[in-house]
Scaffold this motif. Structure first.
Motif, PDB file in Angstrom:
ATOM      1  N   GLU A  91       0.832  -1.208   0.000  1.00 11.18           N
ATOM      2  CA  GLU A  91       0.000   0.000   0.000  1.00 11.18           C
ATOM      3  C   GLU A  91       0.865   1.256   0.000  1.00 11.18           C
ATOM      4  OE1 GLU A  91      -3.592   0.672   0.130  1.00 11.18           O
ATOM      5  OE2 GLU A  91      -3.193  -1.148  -1.018  1.00 11.18           O
ATOM      6  N   LEU A  92       1.937   1.224   0.805  1.00  9.01           N
ATOM      7  CA  LEU A  92       2.825   2.389   0.885  1.00  9.01           C
ATOM      8  C   LEU A  92       3.515   2.631  -0.459  1.00  9.01           C
ATOM      9  CD1 LEU A  92       4.189   4.599   2.560  1.00  9.01           C
ATOM     10  CD2 LEU A  92       5.898   2.903   3.248  1.00  9.01           C
ATOM     11  N   ASP A  93       3.994   1.560  -1.090  1.00  4.03           N
ATOM     12  CA  ASP A  93       4.641   1.706  -2.402  1.00  4.03           C
ATOM     13  C   ASP A  93       3.665   2.310  -3.409  1.00  4.03           C
ATOM     14  OD1 ASP A  93       6.691   0.508  -1.116  1.00  4.03           O
ATOM     15  OD2 ASP A  93       6.833  -1.254  -2.421  1.00  4.03           O
ATOM     16  N   ARG A  94       2.429   1.881  -3.359  1.00  6.51           N
ATOM     17  CA  ARG A  94       1.416   2.407  -4.297  1.00  6.51           C
ATOM     18  C   ARG A  94       1.188   3.902  -4.061  1.00  6.51           C
ATOM     19  NH1 ARG A  94      -3.645   3.724  -4.088  1.00  6.51           N
ATOM     20  NH2 ARG A  94      -3.861   3.052  -1.908  1.00  6.51           N
ATOM     21  N   VAL A  95       1.092   4.290  -2.789  1.00  4.19           N
ATOM     22  CA  VAL A  95       0.856   5.703  -2.471  1.00  4.19           C
ATOM     23  C   VAL A  95       2.044   6.563  -2.901  1.00  4.19           C
ATOM     24  CG1 VAL A  95       0.584   7.331  -0.558  1.00  4.19           C
ATOM     25  CG2 VAL A  95      -0.732   5.202  -0.582  1.00  4.19           C
ATOM     26  N   VAL A  96       3.253   6.054  -2.671  1.00  2.00           N
ATOM     27  CA  VAL A  96       4.453   6.817  -3.052  1.00  2.00           C
ATOM     28  C   VAL A  96       4.513   6.977  -4.572  1.00  2.00           C
ATOM     29  CG1 VAL A  96       6.977   6.737  -3.135  1.00  2.00           C
ATOM     30  CG2 VAL A  96       5.773   6.246  -0.994  1.00  2.00           C
ATOM     31  N   ARG A  97       4.244   5.893  -5.313  1.00  2.00           N
ATOM     32  CA  ARG A  97       4.270   5.994  -6.782  1.00  2.00           C
ATOM     33  C   ARG A  97       3.235   6.996  -7.274  1.00  2.00           C
ATOM     34  NH1 ARG A  97       4.410   0.033  -6.462  1.00  2.00           N
ATOM     35  NH2 ARG A  97       6.605  -0.580  -6.532  1.00  2.00           N
ATOM     36  N   GLN A  98       2.061   6.957  -6.673  1.00  2.00           N
ATOM     37  CA  GLN A  98       1.002   7.889  -7.059  1.00  2.00           C
ATOM     38  C   GLN A  98       1.428   9.332  -6.764  1.00  2.00           C
ATOM     39  OE1 GLN A  98      -2.630   7.566  -4.688  1.00  2.00           O
ATOM     40  NE2 GLN A  98      -3.853   7.792  -6.535  1.00  2.00           N
ATOM     41  N   LEU A  99       2.021   9.534  -5.608  1.00  2.00           N
ATOM     42  CA  LEU A  99       2.445  10.885  -5.212  1.00  2.00           C
ATOM     43  C   LEU A  99       3.530  11.418  -6.140  1.00  2.00           C
ATOM     44  CD1 LEU A  99       2.670  13.263  -3.143  1.00  2.00           C
ATOM     45  CD2 LEU A  99       4.312  11.847  -1.894  1.00  2.00           C
ATOM     46  N   LEU A 100       4.560  10.599  -6.386  1.00  2.00           N
ATOM     47  CA  LEU A 100       5.697  11.085  -7.172  1.00  2.00           C
ATOM     48  C   LEU A 100       5.348  11.250  -8.648  1.00  2.00           C
ATOM     49  CD1 LEU A 100       8.634   9.112  -5.491  1.00  2.00           C
ATOM     50  CD2 LEU A 100       7.903  11.472  -5.117  1.00  2.00           C
ATOM     51  N   SER A 101       4.387  10.473  -9.153  1.00  2.00           N
ATOM     52  CA  SER A 101       3.972  10.673 -10.548  1.00  2.00           C
ATOM     53  C   SER A 101       3.168  11.958 -10.695  1.00  2.00           C
ATOM     54  CB  SER A 101       3.139   9.478 -11.025  1.00  2.00           C
ATOM     55  OG  SER A 101       1.924   9.409 -10.287  1.00  2.00           O
ATOM     56  N   ARG A 102       2.489  12.331  -9.638  1.00  2.00           N
ATOM     57  CA  ARG A 102       1.666  13.544  -9.686  1.00  2.00           C
ATOM     58  C   ARG A 102       2.465  14.790  -9.338  1.00  2.00           C
ATOM     59  NH1 ARG A 102      -1.470  16.025  -5.776  1.00  2.00           N
ATOM     60  NH2 ARG A 102      -3.171  17.283  -6.596  1.00  2.00           N
ATOM     61  N   ARG A 103       3.560  14.615  -8.561  1.00  2.00           N
ATOM     62  CA  ARG A 103       4.339  15.776  -8.103  1.00  2.00           C
ATOM     63  C   ARG A 103       5.810  15.628  -8.515  1.00  2.00           C
ATOM     64  NH1 ARG A 103       2.308  18.532  -3.705  1.00  2.00           N
ATOM     65  NH2 ARG A 103       4.183  19.778  -3.962  1.00  2.00           N
ATOM     66  N   PRO A 104       6.124  15.892  -9.774  1.00  2.00           N
ATOM     67  CA  PRO A 104       7.521  15.760 -10.230  1.00  2.00           C
ATOM     68  C   PRO A 104       8.454  16.803  -9.622  1.00  2.00           C
ATOM     69  CG  PRO A 104       6.137  16.695 -11.951  1.00  2.00           C
ATOM     70  CD  PRO A 104       5.211  16.276 -10.865  1.00  2.00           C
ATOM     71  N   ASP A 105       7.908  17.807  -8.944  1.00  2.00           N
ATOM     72  CA  ASP A 105       8.743  18.851  -8.330  1.00  2.00           C
ATOM     73  C   ASP A 105       9.402  18.365  -7.035  1.00  2.00           C
ATOM     74  OD1 ASP A 105       5.949  18.841  -7.477  1.00  2.00           O
ATOM     75  OD2 ASP A 105       6.534  20.444  -6.103  1.00  2.00           O
ATOM     76  N   ILE A 106       8.963  17.218  -6.512  1.00  2.00           N
ATOM     77  CA  ILE A 106       9.544  16.716  -5.256  1.00  2.00           C
ATOM     78  C   ILE A 106      10.923  16.138  -5.536  1.00  2.00           C
ATOM     79  CG2 ILE A 106       9.292  15.019  -3.399  1.00  2.00           C
ATOM     80  CD1 ILE A 106       6.251  15.182  -3.852  1.00  2.00           C
ATOM     81  N   THR A 107      11.930  16.625  -4.821  1.00  2.00           N
ATOM     82  CA  THR A 107      13.286  16.094  -4.990  1.00  2.00           C
ATOM     83  C   THR A 107      13.709  15.210  -3.822  1.00  2.00           C
ATOM     84  OG1 THR A 107      14.315  17.998  -3.910  1.00  2.00           O
ATOM     85  CG2 THR A 107      13.951  18.157  -6.285  1.00  2.00           C
TER      86      THR A 107
END
Length: 423
Positions: A91-107
């Motif tokens: 579940e955590l991996d899914r949430v992280v992938r969703q977040l990072l695909s939506r927010r490419p500005d996160i470094t």
């Protein structure tokens, strides 16, 4: 005050017996640190793995960003997660992938543990290592615990910075590393003063952008801006940095001594220091003097909350004539407050908390002002006692010469309010 040494109080607190209590505590958890860390590192994102209560805490404390994307969120653990019926890592991996695909500005992404994630033994360190491999070269993924089970709220920053230490680049150059979150405007003021002293290779940790990590090595001098970075300091020392023991830059005396410590370490002449700080120190003395009539002779009681209690009590006693009845601190690490203990006029010190016993001592002492957490402030106010929220002292820019008057005002304001409300 010039560049001369501070007078040490004969009856300072170095040898005062410390009352150690390990009872019920009334403090916020380390998640609260996200409130100021996400504002400081503007390309980082904090993903709390916790409960709805965690989400409510962060959203209430940090506010809602109406015109900008937030840089914090909560992956809420549901009943199936808590009951062990779901694979939390998937579940955590899914949430992280969703977040990072939506927010490419996160470094840089911080996975932040909470009480619920620790109770169910969700290993975020392993999760961050697993995800770091997937996003290598794109996003740095780190983890730390913001749980309040054994910590107080400022330890959230300590845990966050400690997690970043292994990623700091190596250097052999001599540099000054100022450690601990301070407001950008204060950072700019210090940078100008260091430049006037001829100290130019200065970095700040945490940096304004998480991708611009300061270098560290055997020639790094470490100067603390905050007294609650116990584990970070030891991690930086393990990387070769040398800790400069100094009072914290709160008030005229503290800021002068803090800058003098840096000046001595870099071989700056006392005359150059005195010249550089003369004008800002005089402005600070003038600003502080406005509040001395309201605070001088007032009796103050400190509940343990932020670990800023000892430096702040020193400032109020020495520069504003406040009488400290009891100074409580969550943890007393002499490595970090050694220079403060010599300057703090003799008073009762306590470490940890047994809140009921401490409330009894506070009420018996009947102080003019009590510094405490939000959970205690309202009940004490209802009983007719005046309080100051200790968390406000962490959120506000209070370091340096130009903020010294504002710092004094934060303590004078509750007393002024009492006078204005009298009929």
């Amino acid at each position: 005050m010039t560049g001369t040494a501070l007078p040490v109080v004969d009856t300072g607190c170095r040898d005062v017996p410390v009352l150690k209590e390990r009872g019920q505590r009334e403090v916020f958890c380390g998640l609260t640190g996200i409130v100021w860390l996400h504002r400081k590192m503007q390309d980082a994102f904090f993903l709390v793995v916790g409960s709805r209560t965690c989400a409510h805490l962060i959203q209430s404390a940090a506010g809602v960003m109406i015109f900008a994307e937030p840089r914090f969120a909560t992956a809420i653990l549901g009943d199936r997660d808590l009951a062990g019926m779901a694979d939390c890592n998937e579940e955590l991996d899914r949430v992280v992938r969703q977040l990072l695909s939506r927010r490419p500005d996160i470094t840089t992404l911080f996975l932040v543990g909470s009480c619920p994630s620790e109770v169910i033994k969700l290993d975020l360190a392993k999760a961050s290592q697993r995800l770091a491999v997937e996003y290598v070269g794109k996003v740095r993924i780190l983890s730390y615990s913001g749980s309040g089970i054994e910590t107080t709220f400022t330890q959230g920053e300590d845990a966050c910075l400690k997690a970043m230490v292994p990623a700091l680049p190596e250097t052999q150059e001599q540099n000054l590393l100022v450690c601990g979150t301070i407001a950008d405007v204060v950072e700019d003021q210090f940078t100008r003063l260091f430049r006037e002293l001829g100290i130019t290779n200065v970095q700040y940790f945490p940096p304004r952008r998480a991708t611009q990590l300061p270098p560290i090595g055997p020639n790094t001098k470490l100067l603390l801006a905050q007294p609650f970075l116990n584990e970070t300091v030891r991690a930086l020392q393990a990387r070769g940095a040398t800790l400069l023991s100094a009072p914290y830059p709160l008030g005229v005396e503290g800021t002068t001594a803090w800058l003098r410590t840096a000046a001595d370490a870099f071989g700056v002449a006392p005359e150059r220091l005195a010249s550089a700080i003369a004008a800002p120190a005089q402005r600070a003395r003038t600003a502080i003097a406005r509040y001395k009539p309201a605070l001088e002779g007032k009796r103050m009681f400190w509940f343990p909350d932020s670990q800023l209690e000892i430096p702040l009590a020193r400032f109020l006693a020495r520069e504003l004539g406040v009488e400290n009845i009891e100074v409580g601190t969550p943890y007393l690490d002499k490595l970090l407050v050694d220079a403060e203990l010599d300057l703090l006029p003799r008073t009762a010190l306590s470490e940890g908390q047994d809140v009921e016993k401490q409330l009894d001592r506070c009420k018996a002492a009947a102080p003019d002002l009590t510094v405490c957490g939000l959970g205690l402030a309202n009940p004490l106010e209802a009983e007719g006692m005046r309080t100051k929220w200790s968390i406000e002292l962490v959120f506000s820019p209070i370091h340096g010469f130009d903020q010294a008057g504002d710092l004094a005002e934060l303590f004078a304001r509750p007393l002024d309010r009492v006078g204005r409300l009298k009929v």
